[in-house]
Write a protein that holds these residues in place. Structure first.
Motif, short mmCIF file in Angstrom:
data_model
loop_
_atom_site.label_atom_id
_atom_site.label_comp_id
_atom_site.label_asym_id
_atom_site.label_seq_id
_atom_site.Cartn_x
_atom_site.Cartn_y
_atom_site.Cartn_z
N LEU A 216 0.82 -1.21 0.00
CA LEU A 216 0.00 0.00 0.00
C LEU A 216 0.85 1.26 0.00
N LEU A 217 1.90 1.28 0.81
CA LEU A 217 2.74 2.47 0.91
C LEU A 217 3.50 2.72 -0.39
N VAL A 218 4.11 1.69 -0.93
CA VAL A 218 4.87 1.85 -2.17
C VAL A 218 3.92 2.01 -3.35
N GLY A 219 2.85 1.24 -3.36
CA GLY A 219 1.92 1.27 -4.48
C GLY A 219 1.25 2.61 -4.67
N THR A 220 0.99 3.32 -3.57
CA THR A 220 0.34 4.63 -3.67
C THR A 220 1.32 5.79 -3.58
N GLY A 221 2.61 5.50 -3.62
CA GLY A 221 3.61 6.55 -3.62
C GLY A 221 3.88 7.16 -2.26
N ARG A 222 3.43 6.52 -1.21
CA ARG A 222 3.68 7.04 0.13
C ARG A 222 5.09 6.72 0.61
N ARG A 223 5.71 5.74 0.02
CA ARG A 223 7.11 5.43 0.29
C ARG A 223 7.79 5.11 -1.03
N ALA A 224 9.02 5.60 -1.19
CA ALA A 224 9.77 5.31 -2.41
C ALA A 224 10.19 3.85 -2.42
N ALA A 225 10.10 3.24 -3.57
CA ALA A 225 10.54 1.85 -3.71
C ALA A 225 12.05 1.78 -3.75
N THR A 226 12.61 0.73 -3.17
CA THR A 226 14.05 0.49 -3.27
C THR A 226 14.37 -0.03 -4.67
N PRO A 227 15.63 -0.02 -5.08
CA PRO A 227 15.97 -0.59 -6.39
C PRO A 227 15.51 -2.04 -6.53
N GLU A 228 15.65 -2.81 -5.45
CA GLU A 228 15.22 -4.20 -5.50
C GLU A 228 13.71 -4.31 -5.68
N GLU A 229 12.98 -3.45 -4.96
CA GLU A 229 11.52 -3.46 -5.08
C GLU A 229 11.07 -3.02 -6.47
N ASN A 230 11.76 -2.04 -7.04
CA ASN A 230 11.43 -1.61 -8.40
C ASN A 230 11.62 -2.75 -9.39
N ALA A 231 12.66 -3.54 -9.19
CA ALA A 231 12.90 -4.68 -10.08
C ALA A 231 11.79 -5.72 -9.94
N GLU A 232 11.35 -5.95 -8.71
CA GLU A 232 10.26 -6.90 -8.49
C GLU A 232 8.96 -6.40 -9.09
N LEU A 233 8.72 -5.09 -8.99
CA LEU A 233 7.51 -4.51 -9.57
C LEU A 233 7.52 -4.65 -11.09
N ALA A 234 8.68 -4.40 -11.68
CA ALA A 234 8.79 -4.51 -13.14
C ALA A 234 8.52 -5.94 -13.58
N ALA A 235 9.05 -6.89 -12.82
CA ALA A 235 8.85 -8.30 -13.16
C ALA A 235 7.38 -8.70 -13.02
N ALA A 236 6.69 -8.06 -12.06
CA ALA A 236 5.28 -8.37 -11.83
C ALA A 236 4.36 -7.58 -12.74
N GLY A 237 4.90 -6.62 -13.46
CA GLY A 237 4.09 -5.80 -14.36
C GLY A 237 3.25 -4.76 -13.65
N VAL A 238 3.71 -4.31 -12.48
CA VAL A 238 2.97 -3.31 -11.71
C VAL A 238 3.61 -1.94 -11.94
N ARG A 239 2.81 -0.97 -12.34
CA ARG A 239 3.29 0.38 -12.55
C ARG A 239 2.85 1.26 -11.38
N ILE A 240 3.78 1.98 -10.81
CA ILE A 240 3.48 2.84 -9.67
C ILE A 240 4.01 4.25 -9.96
N PRO A 241 3.58 5.24 -9.16
CA PRO A 241 2.60 5.13 -8.08
C PRO A 241 1.17 5.17 -8.60
N LEU A 242 0.28 4.54 -7.85
CA LEU A 242 -1.14 4.61 -8.12
C LEU A 242 -1.71 5.68 -7.19
N VAL A 243 -1.78 6.89 -7.69
CA VAL A 243 -2.25 8.03 -6.90
C VAL A 243 -3.77 8.07 -6.99
N LEU A 244 -4.44 7.78 -5.90
CA LEU A 244 -5.89 7.64 -5.92
C LEU A 244 -6.58 8.94 -5.51
N GLY A 245 -7.66 9.25 -6.23
CA GLY A 245 -8.42 10.43 -5.89
C GLY A 245 -9.88 10.27 -6.26
#
Length: 218
Positions: free
Chosen positions: A189-218
């Motif tokens: 939730l924190l990384v996905g909505t841009g409340r916390r910056a992703a680490t390089p390792e987390e960014n790599a995992e997100l890319a592999a999972a096909g998840v694009r962030i941040p999901l800024v909800l309004g």
């Protein structure tokens, strides 16, 4: 419906336990102190009450997931409505008055939600959805703002596990992709909505999972 009630009750309890000093600390929302966030929750509770007594015969246009619109960038904190919230929070003067108002209006919103027919169609923000979907969408609101509330209050209680899991599932539905299974719900939730910056390792995992962030909800 049950997740709405649990997440909302947990958030209100967390606010009730805050000290005056806690209310003056920064929140996880840009430009807002904790007291400003609590004032926003009062407005949210009023919105819930208004929506639940605004039935419509029109066909539904949104679900719990599509209720949320994804913006291009996180709020900067200088929006006029954000500034209005800050002024409203300051106008309470005594912190206990703000907490009392949230408890008063928030309790009413909780009772209204408990009594609502999940199949009832309601109108809000020029969209139509069932009361059940509307309240489920607010599980995201309560859970994210609970995280915002405790962002700089390490001793404050976190959101309940079932609310974190429910909000994560809804965020994944919005993203149309799943966050890495190894991630905690809170990190998703924190990384996905841009409340916390992703680490390089987390960014790599997100890319592999096909998840694009941040999901800024309004």
């Amino acid at each position: 419906m049950e997740l709405f009630l649990r997440s909302w009750a947990a958030l209100r309890t967390a606010v009730a336990d805050l000290s005056d000093e806690d209310l003056a600390r920064p929140s996880g929302c840009a430009g807002w102190l904790v007291r400003d966030l609590v004032c926003h929750l009062v407005i949210d509770a009023q919105d819930v009450l208004i929506t639940l007594v605004t039935p419509t015969e029109a066909a539904t246009t949104r679900t719990a997931a599509s209720y949320w619109e994804v913006a291009d960038a996180p709020p900067s904190g200088d929006d006029p409505l954000d500034a209005l919230t800050v002024r409203l929070a300051a106008a309470y003067g005594e912190p206990w008055l703000l907490k009392f108002h949230l408890d008063d209006v928030g309790s009413a919103a909780g009772r209204a939600a408990e009594l609502a027919d999940p199949a009832l169609r309601v109108s809000t923000r020029d969209v139509v959805l069932t009361a059940g979907d509307y309240l489920h969408a607010y599980v995201m609101e309560w859970t994210l703002h609970h995280l915002d509330l405790v962002a700089h209050l390490p001793k404050a209680p976190r959101p309940p596990a079932e609310a974190l899991a429910g909000a994560r599932a809804l965020l994944e539905e919005i993203a149309d992709a799943a966050f890495p299974a190894s991630w905690t719900d809170e990190d998703a939730l924190l990384v996905g909505t841009g409340r916390r910056a992703a680490t390089p390792e987390e960014n790599a995992e997100l890319a592999a999972a096909g998840v694009r962030i941040p999901l800024v909800l309004g």
